[in-house]
Design a protein around this motif. Structure first.
Motif, PDB file in Angstrom:
ATOM      1  N   ALA A  94       0.842  -1.194   0.000  1.00 12.53           N
ATOM      2  CA  ALA A  94       0.000   0.000   0.000  1.00 12.53           C
ATOM      3  C   ALA A  94       0.877   1.243   0.000  1.00 12.53           C
ATOM      4  O   ALA A  94       2.066   1.184   0.328  1.00 12.53           O
ATOM      5  CB  ALA A  94      -0.912   0.020   1.225  1.00 12.53           C
ATOM      6  N   GLU A 106      -2.506   5.975   1.829  1.00 16.49           N
ATOM      7  CA  GLU A 106      -3.776   5.237   1.861  1.00 16.49           C
ATOM      8  C   GLU A 106      -4.185   4.836   3.276  1.00 16.49           C
ATOM      9  O   GLU A 106      -5.336   4.508   3.512  1.00 16.49           O
ATOM     10  CB  GLU A 106      -3.674   3.958   1.015  1.00 16.49           C
ATOM     11  CG  GLU A 106      -3.542   4.202  -0.461  1.00 16.49           C
ATOM     12  CD  GLU A 106      -3.423   2.902  -1.221  1.00 16.49           C
ATOM     13  OE1 GLU A 106      -4.307   2.642  -2.062  1.00 16.49           O
ATOM     14  OE2 GLU A 106      -2.447   2.157  -0.969  1.00 16.49           O
ATOM     15  N   VAL A 107      -3.235   4.823   4.193  1.00 15.24           N
ATOM     16  CA  VAL A 107      -3.519   4.382   5.555  1.00 15.24           C
ATOM     17  C   VAL A 107      -3.819   5.609   6.385  1.00 15.24           C
ATOM     18  O   VAL A 107      -2.924   6.377   6.729  1.00 15.24           O
ATOM     19  CB  VAL A 107      -2.324   3.596   6.145  1.00 15.24           C
ATOM     20  CG1 VAL A 107      -2.667   3.059   7.512  1.00 15.24           C
ATOM     21  CG2 VAL A 107      -1.929   2.476   5.215  1.00 15.24           C
ATOM     22  N   LEU A 134      -7.687  -0.353   6.484  1.00 13.37           N
ATOM     23  CA  LEU A 134      -7.757  -0.604   5.050  1.00 13.37           C
ATOM     24  C   LEU A 134      -7.822  -2.111   4.802  1.00 13.37           C
ATOM     25  O   LEU A 134      -6.940  -2.857   5.232  1.00 13.37           O
ATOM     26  CB  LEU A 134      -6.522  -0.005   4.367  1.00 13.37           C
ATOM     27  CG  LEU A 134      -6.391  -0.140   2.869  1.00 13.37           C
ATOM     28  CD1 LEU A 134      -7.510   0.608   2.162  1.00 13.37           C
ATOM     29  CD2 LEU A 134      -5.033   0.394   2.433  1.00 13.37           C
ATOM     30  N   ARG A 135      -8.859  -2.526   4.121  1.00  7.10           N
ATOM     31  CA  ARG A 135      -9.036  -3.943   3.778  1.00  7.10           C
ATOM     32  C   ARG A 135      -8.172  -4.265   2.564  1.00  7.10           C
ATOM     33  O   ARG A 135      -8.217  -3.555   1.560  1.00  7.10           O
ATOM     34  CB  ARG A 135     -10.505  -4.186   3.471  1.00  7.10           C
ATOM     35  CG  ARG A 135     -10.814  -5.569   3.007  1.00  7.10           C
ATOM     36  CD  ARG A 135     -12.284  -5.665   2.670  1.00  7.10           C
ATOM     37  NE  ARG A 135     -12.590  -6.962   2.114  1.00  7.10           N
ATOM     38  CZ  ARG A 135     -13.796  -7.351   1.799  1.00  7.10           C
ATOM     39  NH1 ARG A 135     -14.822  -6.544   1.977  1.00  7.10           N
ATOM     40  NH2 ARG A 135     -13.997  -8.535   1.312  1.00  7.10           N
ATOM     41  N   LEU A 136      -7.400  -5.355   2.649  1.00  4.52           N
ATOM     42  CA  LEU A 136      -6.512  -5.768   1.567  1.00  4.52           C
ATOM     43  C   LEU A 136      -6.641  -7.263   1.321  1.00  4.52           C
ATOM     44  O   LEU A 136      -7.006  -8.026   2.205  1.00  4.52           O
ATOM     45  CB  LEU A 136      -5.037  -5.494   1.933  1.00  4.52           C
ATOM     46  CG  LEU A 136      -4.595  -4.073   2.176  1.00  4.52           C
ATOM     47  CD1 LEU A 136      -3.156  -4.070   2.652  1.00  4.52           C
ATOM     48  CD2 LEU A 136      -4.722  -3.258   0.927  1.00  4.52           C
ATOM     49  N   VAL A 186      -6.112  -6.771   7.047  1.00  7.86           N
ATOM     50  CA  VAL A 186      -6.471  -5.385   7.338  1.00  7.86           C
ATOM     51  C   VAL A 186      -5.192  -4.649   7.728  1.00  7.86           C
ATOM     52  O   VAL A 186      -4.404  -5.126   8.536  1.00  7.86           O
ATOM     53  CB  VAL A 186      -7.581  -5.291   8.417  1.00  7.86           C
ATOM     54  CG1 VAL A 186      -7.119  -5.817   9.736  1.00  7.86           C
ATOM     55  CG2 VAL A 186      -8.075  -3.882   8.562  1.00  7.86           C
ATOM     56  N   PHE A 212      -3.559  -1.010   9.083  1.00 10.08           N
ATOM     57  CA  PHE A 212      -3.970   0.160   9.860  1.00 10.08           C
ATOM     58  C   PHE A 212      -2.759   0.836  10.470  1.00 10.08           C
ATOM     59  O   PHE A 212      -1.679   0.262  10.576  1.00 10.08           O
ATOM     60  CB  PHE A 212      -4.960  -0.245  10.971  1.00 10.08           C
ATOM     61  CG  PHE A 212      -4.370  -1.148  12.015  1.00 10.08           C
ATOM     62  CD1 PHE A 212      -3.832  -0.633  13.183  1.00 10.08           C
ATOM     63  CD2 PHE A 212      -4.341  -2.523  11.826  1.00 10.08           C
ATOM     64  CE1 PHE A 212      -3.275  -1.466  14.145  1.00 10.08           C
ATOM     65  CE2 PHE A 212      -3.787  -3.367  12.772  1.00 10.08           C
ATOM     66  CZ  PHE A 212      -3.253  -2.834  13.938  1.00 10.08           C
ATOM     67  N   ARG A 256      -7.881 -10.358   8.630  1.00 12.11           N
ATOM     68  CA  ARG A 256      -9.061  -9.503   8.664  1.00 12.11           C
ATOM     69  C   ARG A 256     -10.080  -9.953   9.695  1.00 12.11           C
ATOM     70  O   ARG A 256     -10.748  -9.126  10.318  1.00 12.11           O
ATOM     71  CB  ARG A 256      -9.718  -9.440   7.284  1.00 12.11           C
ATOM     72  CG  ARG A 256     -10.867  -8.447   7.242  1.00 12.11           C
ATOM     73  CD  ARG A 256     -11.283  -8.065   5.853  1.00 12.11           C
ATOM     74  NE  ARG A 256     -11.513  -9.172   4.979  1.00 12.11           N
ATOM     75  CZ  ARG A 256     -12.712  -9.552   4.570  1.00 12.11           C
ATOM     76  NH1 ARG A 256     -13.778  -8.918   4.969  1.00 12.11           N
ATOM     77  NH2 ARG A 256     -12.836 -10.565   3.747  1.00 12.11           N
ATOM     78  N   GLU A 308     -11.801  -4.694   9.627  1.00 13.18           N
ATOM     79  CA  GLU A 308     -11.850  -3.481   8.804  1.00 13.18           C
ATOM     80  C   GLU A 308     -12.817  -2.467   9.416  1.00 13.18           C
ATOM     81  O   GLU A 308     -12.764  -1.290   9.092  1.00 13.18           O
ATOM     82  CB  GLU A 308     -12.239  -3.792   7.369  1.00 13.18           C
ATOM     83  CG  GLU A 308     -13.683  -4.189   7.179  1.00 13.18           C
ATOM     84  CD  GLU A 308     -14.018  -4.545   5.753  1.00 13.18           C
ATOM     85  OE1 GLU A 308     -13.985  -3.660   4.888  1.00 13.18           O
ATOM     86  OE2 GLU A 308     -14.319  -5.729   5.522  1.00 13.18           O
TER      87      GLU A 308
END
Length: 154
Positions: free
Chosen positions: A47, A51-52, A57-59, A67, A69, A81, A91
């Motif tokens: 990432a 974006e964080v 953030l779900r990946l 997830v 963070f 997750r 998430e």
């Protein structure tokens, strides 16, 4: 005009539409597969740092649901997750000073997957101590470098 002598005769894209079969040895990347085990030997950019933000953030990385963070102290965490307790999605977790809190029962996980708090259990009870020793949320180490976040999934 003879079609075999046409300047377009060499272009056979319309007629050659066979798709080769999938090579599972190369395309399956879950743990325990040949490609998955090979790729887990390296750090991967997963990432952008930008974006964080304020929400986890779900990946999906190498076939795993994760997830990502940044806790309120600025540390980056990458966890499985689904919460180890009731499988709720992290998430939707709440970011805390140290880690992420599950939205379902409020368990607090550190960035390394260790349990910091188990609401509903008395803090000094034997059950709470046993949980903190034996249960861990799946986690992976991360590194933030030059605006990218890298993870080692090995």
């Amino acid at each position: 005009m003879d079609s075999s002598r046409s300047p377009l005769a060499a272009y056979r894209g319309y007629h050659d539409t066979a798709i080769p079969p999938e090579n599972a040895e190369l395309t399956h990347v879950l743990p325990g597969t040949p490609a998955g085990e090979y790729l887990r030997r390296f750090w991967h950019a997963i990432a952008l740092s930008s974006e964080v933000g304020e929400l986890p953030l779900r990946l999906r990385v190498l076939g795993e649901d994760l997830v990502l963070f940044r806790d309120l102290s600025g540390r980056i965490g990458l966890l499985h997750r689904h919460c180890a307790h009731r499988q709720a999605s992290l998430e939707y977790g709440i970011l805390c000073e140290r880690g992420i809190r599950c939205c379902y029962h409020g368990w607090l996980f550190d960035v390394d997957g260790s349990i910091l708090e188990t609401p509903g259990e008395p803090t000094d009870s034997q059950a709470a101590r046993r949980l903190r020793k034996t249960v861990r949320q799946g986690a992976y180490p991360t590194l933030e470098y030059k605006g990218l976040i890298f993870a080692f999934l090995g």
